[in-house]
Design an enzyme around this catalytic site. Sequence first.
Site, PDB file in Angstrom:
ATOM      1  N   CYS A   1       0.582  -1.047   0.246  1.00 54.02           N
ATOM      2  CA  CYS A   1       0.271   0.285  -0.110  1.00 54.02           C
ATOM      3  C   CYS A   1       0.989   1.439  -0.227  1.00 54.02           C
ATOM      4  O   CYS A   1       1.045   1.671   1.030  1.00 54.02           O
ATOM      5  CB  CYS A   1      -0.677   0.288   1.075  1.00 54.02           C
ATOM      6  SG  CYS A   1      -1.852   1.803   1.795  1.00 54.02           S
TER       7      CYS A   1
ATOM      8  N   CYS B   1      -1.058   3.898   2.133  1.00 54.22           N
ATOM      9  CA  CYS B   1      -0.183   4.191   3.705  1.00 54.22           C
ATOM     10  C   CYS B   1       1.139   3.656   3.805  1.00 54.22           C
ATOM     11  O   CYS B   1       1.404   4.352   5.375  1.00 54.22           O
ATOM     12  CB  CYS B   1      -0.593   1.789   3.947  1.00 54.22           C
ATOM     13  SG  CYS B   1      -1.995   1.291   3.266  1.00 54.22           S
ATOM     14  N   ASP B   2       2.389   3.190   3.686  1.00 57.24           N
ATOM     15  CA  ASP B   2       3.598   3.490   3.654  1.00 57.24           C
ATOM     16  C   ASP B   2       4.603   4.520   2.971  1.00 57.24           C
ATOM     17  O   ASP B   2       5.547   4.343   3.081  1.00 57.24           O
ATOM     18  CB  ASP B   2       4.132   2.359   3.779  1.00 57.24           C
ATOM     19  CG  ASP B   2       3.105   1.456   4.413  1.00 57.24           C
ATOM     20  OD1 ASP B   2       2.948   1.369   6.270  1.00 57.24           O
ATOM     21  OD2 ASP B   2       3.004  -0.443   4.596  1.00 57.24           O
TER      22      ASP B   2
END
Length: 308
Positions: free
Chosen positions: A132, A135-136
């Site tokens: 992701c 997300c990261d």
Amino acid sequence: MIYDVIIIGAGPAGMTSAIYTKRSGLNVLVIEQGMPGGQAATTHAIENYPGFKEPISGPDLMLNFFEQMMSFGVEMVTKRVEKINISEPVKEVVTSDATYQAKALILASGAQPRLLGAEGEGKYRGKGVSYCATCDGFFFKDKDVVVVGGGDSALEESLYLSKICKSVTIIHRRETFRGAKILQDRVYAAENITVMMDYMVEEIAGTEDKVTALQIKHVNTEEASSLATDGVFIFVGYLPNADYIVPENGLLQDGLGYIGTDETLMTDQPGVFVAGDLRVKTLRQVTTAVGDGALVNVAVERYLSEVN
């Protein structure tokens, strides 16, 4: 208490199903094991969902879905479904600490990222291996990263990462991308994105707590080489979230575990419906999930009117 319908999953299909069934006057429960939104909530930008002239972030769009669903008074619990019992007219959904009953079920648990299967993938998950970018990506600001894959998700997330990271290298095991032409054009136009076709990742290597390199091999020549990187983002498809469905449930599955339905989205088991990415279909997008969520409501209402 016996609900009219229980919806498993709060992605685009599940939340749309909840909105429609609740507006139809049905008693609805949504069971979701994590944050609402599904895969769409991890997408940086969605530009093909009608109604938005400018791209909207996946988290923002899914928040709109969630707030609209809750405004209708939909009941939702955050729990992991362990199994379903569907042999009787009243269906059961079993979680770790409770069993819920309903006259009909809508399975909308979606799909999850497919693992690459390379050596070291599990060891470095969360230590440089991610599925992701939204997300990261922040953790790799001004660093060099690799994206593995060639579909829409891989190209979209590569473009997102190119705005954060020093460089992005896309590794794809085929000679052409599968993603949309407009995304391919943007990838090739980006100054800090490098494309490596006909390569596959054999090993993800590093120190004890972080990724430092990939061992790759050319598909045709089988020449092996090492590629230094600070992280790797893997986008090689999805697998259905169907571990709570067992053969004894009698639901017709394809070879990958997706569930077959008729044109009304009912399975071969009366009162059990499937909407969104979990069902056998040719296109998995937010728009098709929303369409499923609306369509399944009609079938559920008809089924309940016949059994009540």
